[in-house]
Motif scaffolding. Structure first.
Motif, short mmCIF file in Angstrom:
data_model
loop_
_atom_site.label_atom_id
_atom_site.label_comp_id
_atom_site.label_asym_id
_atom_site.label_seq_id
_atom_site.Cartn_x
_atom_site.Cartn_y
_atom_site.Cartn_z
N LYS A 17 -1.26 71.25 148.27
CA LYS A 17 -0.85 69.95 147.73
C LYS A 17 -1.99 68.94 147.88
N ILE A 18 -2.66 68.99 149.04
CA ILE A 18 -3.78 68.07 149.29
C ILE A 18 -4.98 68.44 148.41
N PHE A 19 -5.24 69.75 148.30
CA PHE A 19 -6.35 70.19 147.45
C PHE A 19 -6.11 69.85 145.98
N GLU A 20 -4.84 69.82 145.55
CA GLU A 20 -4.53 69.42 144.17
C GLU A 20 -5.01 68.00 143.92
N GLY A 21 -4.81 67.14 144.90
CA GLY A 21 -5.29 65.75 144.79
C GLY A 21 -6.81 65.71 144.76
N TYR A 22 -7.42 66.52 145.60
CA TYR A 22 -8.89 66.55 145.69
C TYR A 22 -9.52 67.03 144.38
N LEU A 23 -8.92 68.07 143.79
CA LEU A 23 -9.48 68.66 142.56
C LEU A 23 -8.89 68.04 141.29
N GLN A 24 -7.86 67.18 141.48
CA GLN A 24 -7.17 66.58 140.33
C GLN A 24 -6.69 67.66 139.36
N SER A 25 -6.09 68.71 139.94
CA SER A 25 -5.66 69.84 139.12
C SER A 25 -4.56 70.61 139.86
N PRO A 26 -3.54 71.12 139.12
CA PRO A 26 -2.51 71.92 139.79
C PRO A 26 -3.07 73.23 140.32
N LEU A 27 -2.53 73.69 141.44
CA LEU A 27 -2.99 74.95 142.05
C LEU A 27 -1.78 75.85 142.26
N ASP A 28 -1.70 76.91 141.45
CA ASP A 28 -0.57 77.84 141.57
C ASP A 28 -1.08 79.27 141.62
N PHE A 29 -0.74 79.97 142.68
CA PHE A 29 -1.06 81.39 142.75
C PHE A 29 -0.10 82.13 141.82
N GLU A 30 -0.66 83.00 140.97
CA GLU A 30 0.22 83.82 140.14
C GLU A 30 0.98 84.77 141.04
N ASP A 31 2.12 85.25 140.54
CA ASP A 31 3.00 86.11 141.33
C ASP A 31 2.25 87.25 142.03
N ARG A 32 2.34 87.29 143.36
CA ARG A 32 1.74 88.33 144.21
C ARG A 32 0.21 88.34 144.26
N ASN A 40 -14.92 74.95 141.28
CA ASN A 40 -15.92 75.61 142.13
C ASN A 40 -15.30 76.10 143.44
N PHE A 41 -14.00 76.41 143.40
CA PHE A 41 -13.28 76.80 144.61
C PHE A 41 -12.60 78.16 144.43
N GLU A 42 -12.54 78.90 145.53
CA GLU A 42 -11.79 80.15 145.53
C GLU A 42 -10.86 80.12 146.75
N PHE A 43 -9.56 80.13 146.47
CA PHE A 43 -8.56 80.09 147.54
C PHE A 43 -8.04 81.51 147.78
N MET A 44 -7.88 81.88 149.04
CA MET A 44 -7.31 83.20 149.35
C MET A 44 -6.17 83.05 150.35
N LEU A 45 -5.10 83.81 150.13
CA LEU A 45 -3.95 83.79 151.03
C LEU A 45 -4.03 84.98 151.98
N VAL A 46 -4.01 84.70 153.27
CA VAL A 46 -4.09 85.77 154.27
C VAL A 46 -3.05 85.52 155.37
N ARG A 47 -2.85 86.48 156.24
CA ARG A 47 -1.96 86.26 157.38
C ARG A 47 -2.57 85.20 158.29
N SER A 48 -1.72 84.39 158.88
CA SER A 48 -2.19 83.30 159.74
C SER A 48 -3.21 83.78 160.78
N GLN A 49 -2.89 84.90 161.46
CA GLN A 49 -3.76 85.40 162.53
C GLN A 49 -5.11 85.87 162.00
N ASP A 50 -5.19 86.14 160.68
CA ASP A 50 -6.44 86.65 160.12
C ASP A 50 -7.37 85.56 159.59
N VAL A 51 -6.86 84.33 159.49
CA VAL A 51 -7.70 83.24 158.94
C VAL A 51 -9.02 83.12 159.71
N PRO A 52 -9.02 83.05 161.06
CA PRO A 52 -10.29 82.91 161.78
C PRO A 52 -11.24 84.09 161.54
#
Length: 205
Positions: A17-32, A40-52
């Motif tokens: 939601k915050i990044f949408e404001g920063y990029l002035q663009s909606p951000l929706d991951f397609e199903d799965r 110029n951004f690449e977002f990835m979804l990972v398990r919380s424990q794996d982020v670090p």
């Protein structure tokens, strides 16, 4: 290109939601889908424990992760900002009908947070026998396998429902914006711009 690791779930939604404001663009991951590219951004979804791990190994330049995970993983990342959302506590809990005796030798503690637990009890010079579990931590004291647990507590409802109480709070937890040290050096200007935007967003909230 700035690569960002996000933990699946509510924290990712808040961050996007915050990044949408920063990029002035909606951000929706397609199903799965686990990767989303936008500008110029690449977002990835990972398990919380794996982020670090993703950030430390350079697969992501920055990430958003709970303080509990950072402390447990003992990660050497640049902590850019406390985001003040995703709040909860790491707490010690035990059965309501028992007074937890911290002077008992080799107190049995069930937890998935070994490092945080060791550090806390070591500071207090209390000897503990840590039982590593991966889920349903609340069950351990109920079946006599442990004297107490160390776990994440948000509302306290799960403890309450399992007839457990909070004996002590080890740390207050919230989500942090973190960076890979090399990425921070190479892409410092862009990363600091993101940090500044997040900081102003939090102030405004």
């Amino acid at each position: 290109m700035i690569k960002i690791a996000l933990p699946k779930g509510r924290i990712a939604q808040e961050a996007l939601k915050i990044f949408e404001g920063y990029l002035q663009s909606p951000l929706d991951f397609e199903d799965r889908k686990l990767i989303l590219k936008k500008q110029n951004f690449e977002f990835m979804l990972v398990r919380s424990q794996d982020v670090p791990v993703y950030v430390e190994r350079g697969a992501a330049d920055i990430g958003i992760v709970g303080l509990d995970v950072l402390e447990e993983k003992q990660s050497h990342l640049v902590r850019l900002l406390d985001l003040e959302f995703g709040k909860c506590r790491v707490a010690i809990g035990s059965p309501k009908d028992v007074v937890l005796d911290f002077s008992k030798p080799n107190l049995k503690i069930a937890t998935k947070m070994e490092n945080i637990t060791k550090a806390y009890f070591s500071k207090k010079a209390i000897s503990v026998d840590i039982i590593k579990l991966y889920g349903s931590i609340e069950l351990a004291p109920l079946v006599g396998m442990a004297d107490a647990i160390v776990d994440l507590v948000e509302t306290g409802n799960t403890l309450e429902q399992n007839n457990l109480k909070i004996d002590a709070v080890i740390m207050e937890v919230s989500a942090y914006l973190v960076a890979n040290p090399n990425s921070f050096y190479i892409q410092k200007r862009e990363i600091l711009e993101i940090q500044k935007y997040f900081k102003n967003y939090i102030k405004k909230d």
